[in-house]
Motif scaffolding. Structure first.
Motif, PDB file in Angstrom:
ATOM      1  N   LEU A 263       2.370  24.292  -8.642  1.00  0.00           N
ATOM      2  CA  LEU A 263       2.371  24.440  -7.127  1.00  0.00           C
ATOM      3  C   LEU A 263       3.703  24.260  -6.678  1.00  0.00           C
ATOM      4  CD1 LEU A 263       0.282  24.669  -4.787  1.00  0.00           C
ATOM      5  CD2 LEU A 263       0.084  22.251  -4.958  1.00  0.00           C
ATOM      6  N   PRO A 264       3.821  25.212  -5.869  1.00  0.00           N
ATOM      7  CA  PRO A 264       5.261  25.103  -4.944  1.00  0.00           C
ATOM      8  C   PRO A 264       5.263  24.014  -3.975  1.00  0.00           C
ATOM      9  CG  PRO A 264       4.694  27.431  -5.074  1.00  0.00           C
ATOM     10  CD  PRO A 264       3.524  26.651  -5.487  1.00  0.00           C
ATOM     11  N   LEU A 265       5.843  22.990  -3.935  1.00  0.00           N
ATOM     12  CA  LEU A 265       6.095  21.834  -3.092  1.00  0.00           C
ATOM     13  C   LEU A 265       7.467  21.380  -2.701  1.00  0.00           C
ATOM     14  CD1 LEU A 265       3.488  19.428  -4.693  1.00  0.00           C
ATOM     15  CD2 LEU A 265       3.052  20.541  -2.876  1.00  0.00           C
ATOM     16  N   ASP A 266       7.470  20.965  -1.473  1.00  0.00           N
ATOM     17  CA  ASP A 266       8.700  20.139  -1.099  1.00  0.00           C
ATOM     18  C   ASP A 266       8.565  18.818  -1.580  1.00  0.00           C
ATOM     19  OD1 ASP A 266      10.423  18.766   0.220  1.00  0.00           O
ATOM     20  OD2 ASP A 266      10.701  19.959   2.335  1.00  0.00           O
ATOM     21  N   ALA A 267       9.005  18.475  -2.526  1.00  0.00           N
ATOM     22  CA  ALA A 267       8.831  17.179  -3.254  1.00  0.00           C
ATOM     23  C   ALA A 267       9.169  16.260  -2.176  1.00  0.00           C
ATOM     24  CB  ALA A 267       9.440  17.137  -4.507  1.00  0.00           C
ATOM     25  N   ASP A 268      10.372  16.214  -1.661  1.00  0.00           N
ATOM     26  CA  ASP A 268      10.830  15.309  -0.879  1.00  0.00           C
ATOM     27  C   ASP A 268      10.152  14.919   0.415  1.00  0.00           C
ATOM     28  OD1 ASP A 268      13.176  14.810  -2.412  1.00  0.00           O
ATOM     29  OD2 ASP A 268      14.332  16.280  -1.191  1.00  0.00           O
ATOM     30  N   ALA A 269       9.339  16.021   0.902  1.00  0.00           N
ATOM     31  CA  ALA A 269       8.503  15.918   1.925  1.00  0.00           C
ATOM     32  C   ALA A 269       7.406  15.107   1.442  1.00  0.00           C
ATOM     33  CB  ALA A 269       8.213  17.149   2.646  1.00  0.00           C
ATOM     34  N   VAL A 270       6.728  15.443   0.410  1.00  0.00           N
ATOM     35  CA  VAL A 270       5.622  14.743  -0.060  1.00  0.00           C
ATOM     36  C   VAL A 270       5.848  13.181  -0.422  1.00  0.00           C
ATOM     37  CG1 VAL A 270       4.084  14.569  -2.188  1.00  0.00           C
ATOM     38  CG2 VAL A 270       4.568  16.708  -1.219  1.00  0.00           C
TER      39      VAL A 270
ATOM     40  N   ALA B 146       7.111  13.459  10.218  1.00  0.00           N
ATOM     41  CA  ALA B 146       6.255  12.461  10.723  1.00  0.00           C
ATOM     42  C   ALA B 146       4.743  12.876  10.849  1.00  0.00           C
ATOM     43  CB  ALA B 146       6.774  12.111  12.239  1.00  0.00           C
ATOM     44  N   ARG B 147       4.709  14.277  10.470  1.00  0.00           N
ATOM     45  CA  ARG B 147       3.099  14.659  10.705  1.00  0.00           C
ATOM     46  C   ARG B 147       2.135  14.194   9.875  1.00  0.00           C
ATOM     47  NH1 ARG B 147       5.493  18.944   7.070  1.00  0.00           N
ATOM     48  NH2 ARG B 147       3.874  19.234   5.581  1.00  0.00           N
ATOM     49  N   PHE B 148       2.867  13.699   8.551  1.00  0.00           N
ATOM     50  CA  PHE B 148       1.919  13.255   7.457  1.00  0.00           C
ATOM     51  C   PHE B 148       1.119  11.923   8.027  1.00  0.00           C
ATOM     52  CE2 PHE B 148       5.286  15.380   5.210  1.00  0.00           C
ATOM     53  CZ  PHE B 148       4.625  16.195   4.438  1.00  0.00           C
ATOM     54  N   ALA B 149       1.888  10.948   8.849  1.00  0.00           N
ATOM     55  CA  ALA B 149       1.076  10.031   9.378  1.00  0.00           C
ATOM     56  C   ALA B 149      -0.140  10.167  10.416  1.00  0.00           C
ATOM     57  CB  ALA B 149       2.035   9.270  10.478  1.00  0.00           C
TER      58      ALA B 149
ATOM     59  N   HIS C 194       0.697  -1.371   0.109  1.00  0.00           N
ATOM     60  CA  HIS C 194      -0.059   0.088  -0.012  1.00  0.00           C
ATOM     61  C   HIS C 194       0.786   1.261  -0.036  1.00  0.00           C
ATOM     62  CE1 HIS C 194      -3.118   2.777   0.760  1.00  0.00           C
ATOM     63  NE2 HIS C 194      -2.298   3.346   2.031  1.00  0.00           N
ATOM     64  N   LEU C 195       1.981   1.183   0.828  1.00  0.00           N
ATOM     65  CA  LEU C 195       2.688   2.357   0.977  1.00  0.00           C
ATOM     66  C   LEU C 195       3.340   2.650  -0.503  1.00  0.00           C
ATOM     67  CD1 LEU C 195       4.172   2.030   4.491  1.00  0.00           C
ATOM     68  CD2 LEU C 195       2.358   3.762   3.619  1.00  0.00           C
ATOM     69  N   ARG C 196       3.934   1.625  -1.061  1.00  0.00           N
ATOM     70  CA  ARG C 196       4.402   1.673  -2.536  1.00  0.00           C
ATOM     71  C   ARG C 196       3.752   2.147  -3.352  1.00  0.00           C
ATOM     72  NH1 ARG C 196       7.279  -3.142  -4.821  1.00  0.00           N
ATOM     73  NH2 ARG C 196       7.978  -1.437  -6.452  1.00  0.00           N
ATOM     74  N   ALA C 197       2.335   1.857  -3.331  1.00  0.00           N
ATOM     75  CA  ALA C 197       1.333   2.474  -4.330  1.00  0.00           C
ATOM     76  C   ALA C 197       1.087   3.759  -4.256  1.00  0.00           C
ATOM     77  CB  ALA C 197      -0.069   1.503  -4.219  1.00  0.00           C
ATOM     78  N   VAL C 198       0.928   4.085  -2.858  1.00  0.00           N
ATOM     79  CA  VAL C 198       0.552   5.858  -2.851  1.00  0.00           C
ATOM     80  C   VAL C 198       1.837   6.565  -2.798  1.00  0.00           C
ATOM     81  CG1 VAL C 198       0.045   7.397  -0.856  1.00  0.00           C
ATOM     82  CG2 VAL C 198      -1.220   5.008  -1.038  1.00  0.00           C
ATOM     83  N   HIS C 199       2.998   5.880  -2.888  1.00  0.00           N
ATOM     84  CA  HIS C 199       4.140   6.841  -2.853  1.00  0.00           C
ATOM     85  C   HIS C 199       4.556   6.859  -4.336  1.00  0.00           C
ATOM     86  CE1 HIS C 199       8.560   6.832  -3.738  1.00  0.00           C
ATOM     87  NE2 HIS C 199       8.620   7.504  -3.016  1.00  0.00           N
ATOM     88  N   ASP C 200       4.074   5.779  -5.247  1.00  0.00           N
ATOM     89  CA  ASP C 200       4.211   6.138  -6.689  1.00  0.00           C
ATOM     90  C   ASP C 200       3.321   6.921  -7.035  1.00  0.00           C
ATOM     91  OD1 ASP C 200       5.408   4.420  -9.139  1.00  0.00           O
ATOM     92  OD2 ASP C 200       3.140   4.519  -9.697  1.00  0.00           O
ATOM     93  N   VAL C 201       2.301   6.961  -6.671  1.00  0.00           N
ATOM     94  CA  VAL C 201       1.051   8.044  -7.217  1.00  0.00           C
ATOM     95  C   VAL C 201       1.553   9.205  -6.900  1.00  0.00           C
ATOM     96  CG1 VAL C 201      -1.324   8.819  -6.907  1.00  0.00           C
ATOM     97  CG2 VAL C 201      -0.873   6.544  -7.414  1.00  0.00           C
TER      98      VAL C 201
ATOM     99  N   GLN D 158       3.855  10.793  -9.179  1.00  0.00           N
ATOM    100  CA  GLN D 158       3.571  11.236 -10.316  1.00  0.00           C
ATOM    101  C   GLN D 158       2.922  12.512 -10.189  1.00  0.00           C
ATOM    102  OE1 GLN D 158       1.043   8.130 -12.611  1.00  0.00           O
ATOM    103  NE2 GLN D 158       1.787   6.806 -10.849  1.00  0.00           N
ATOM    104  N   LEU D 159       1.861  12.724  -9.127  1.00  0.00           N
ATOM    105  CA  LEU D 159       1.463  14.036  -8.714  1.00  0.00           C
ATOM    106  C   LEU D 159       2.616  15.259  -8.604  1.00  0.00           C
ATOM    107  CD1 LEU D 159      -1.444  12.820  -6.142  1.00  0.00           C
ATOM    108  CD2 LEU D 159      -1.584  13.903  -8.754  1.00  0.00           C
ATOM    109  N   VAL D 160       3.573  14.751  -7.866  1.00  0.00           N
ATOM    110  CA  VAL D 160       4.824  15.879  -7.671  1.00  0.00           C
ATOM    111  C   VAL D 160       5.312  16.247  -9.157  1.00  0.00           C
ATOM    112  CG1 VAL D 160       7.162  15.922  -6.802  1.00  0.00           C
ATOM    113  CG2 VAL D 160       5.374  15.154  -5.450  1.00  0.00           C
ATOM    114  N   ASP D 161       5.433  15.257  -9.986  1.00  0.00           N
ATOM    115  CA  ASP D 161       5.786  15.560 -11.257  1.00  0.00           C
ATOM    116  C   ASP D 161       4.855  16.420 -11.948  1.00  0.00           C
ATOM    117  OD1 ASP D 161       8.188  14.410 -11.054  1.00  0.00           O
ATOM    118  OD2 ASP D 161       7.579  12.536 -12.147  1.00  0.00           O
ATOM    119  N   TRP D 162       3.539  16.252 -11.910  1.00  0.00           N
ATOM    120  CA  TRP D 162       2.618  16.792 -12.380  1.00  0.00           C
ATOM    121  C   TRP D 162       2.394  18.368 -11.783  1.00  0.00           C
ATOM    122  CZ3 TRP D 162      -2.252  19.531 -11.214  1.00  0.00           C
ATOM    123  CH2 TRP D 162      -2.854  19.855 -12.407  1.00  0.00           C
ATOM    124  N   PHE D 163       2.450  18.644 -10.589  1.00  0.00           N
ATOM    125  CA  PHE D 163       2.410  19.926  -9.953  1.00  0.00           C
ATOM    126  C   PHE D 163       3.812  20.618 -10.285  1.00  0.00           C
ATOM    127  CE2 PHE D 163      -0.710  17.683  -7.108  1.00  0.00           C
ATOM    128  CZ  PHE D 163      -1.863  18.612  -7.177  1.00  0.00           C
TER     129      PHE D 163
END
Length: 187
Positions: A59-66, A109-112, A40-47, A50-55
């Protein structure tokens, strides 16, 4: 000692999904996490990737954090295993605490704890993208969440919505393969 090690390693390495960050893989092995959780974690990480690439550029993002957040958002289910196949939110604070106890900085850790709370007043764009990935991996659409993301995108809201809708539709087209991979891994 390790109950699922061989099956867990398969969940961490098989399929076309991107690998999890090494520290996350190491933690899952150390926790003797259920293989289904790793899948599950791999599936969500993979998506999320893809979203980080699209954004990018939208949208300014900390890609590593996402990416780290997506890779660990449900880590608390290693403790609350019943929530792998049923409802519950005990895994959210437990996951944050687990990550903190393993030396993960609070800002990661907050993402959890935040991946299911996208309406909180201090929610960040990174939190929203992790939440979006946690839904989009299985082709689930959550209009309220998507509207929060659209509100942060530049340009006319209807154009931002249409563009995001196209991307989520593209991601949804491969949801069956992600779901099948996750289902092939035991709880």
């Amino acid at each position: 000692m390790v109950i699922f090690e061989g099956v867990l390693r398969r969940a961490l390495t098989e399929s076309d999904l991107r690998p999890l960050p090494s520290p996350v893989e190491d933690l899952l092995l150390q926790l003797d996490a259920p293989p289904r959780l790793a899948a599950h974690l791999r599936a969500v990480h993979d998506v999320a990737a893809q979203l980080v690439d699209w954004f990018d550029g939208r949208l300014p993002l900390d890609a590593d954090a996402v990416l780290f957040g997506a890779a660990t958002h449900d880590i608390g289910k290693a403790i609350h295993i019943d929530e792998l196949s049923g409802p519950g939110h005990r895994h959210e604070p437990a996951g944050r605490d687990l990550l903190l106890s393993h030396g993960i900085p609070a800002e990661l850790a907050r993402f959890a704890a935040t991946h299911a709370s996208w309406t909180a007043p201090d929610i960040t764009a990174e939190d929203l993208v992790v939440s979006l990935a946690d839904k989009a991996w299985k082709a689930k659409r959550v209009p309220d969440l998507e509207q929060l993301v659209v509100a942060r995108l530049p340009g006319a809201p209807w154009q931002a919505f249409m563009a995001l809708d196209d991307e989520l539709t593209r991601i949804a087209a491969t949801a069956d393969a992600r779901l099948a991979f996750q289902s092939s891994c035991p709880v």
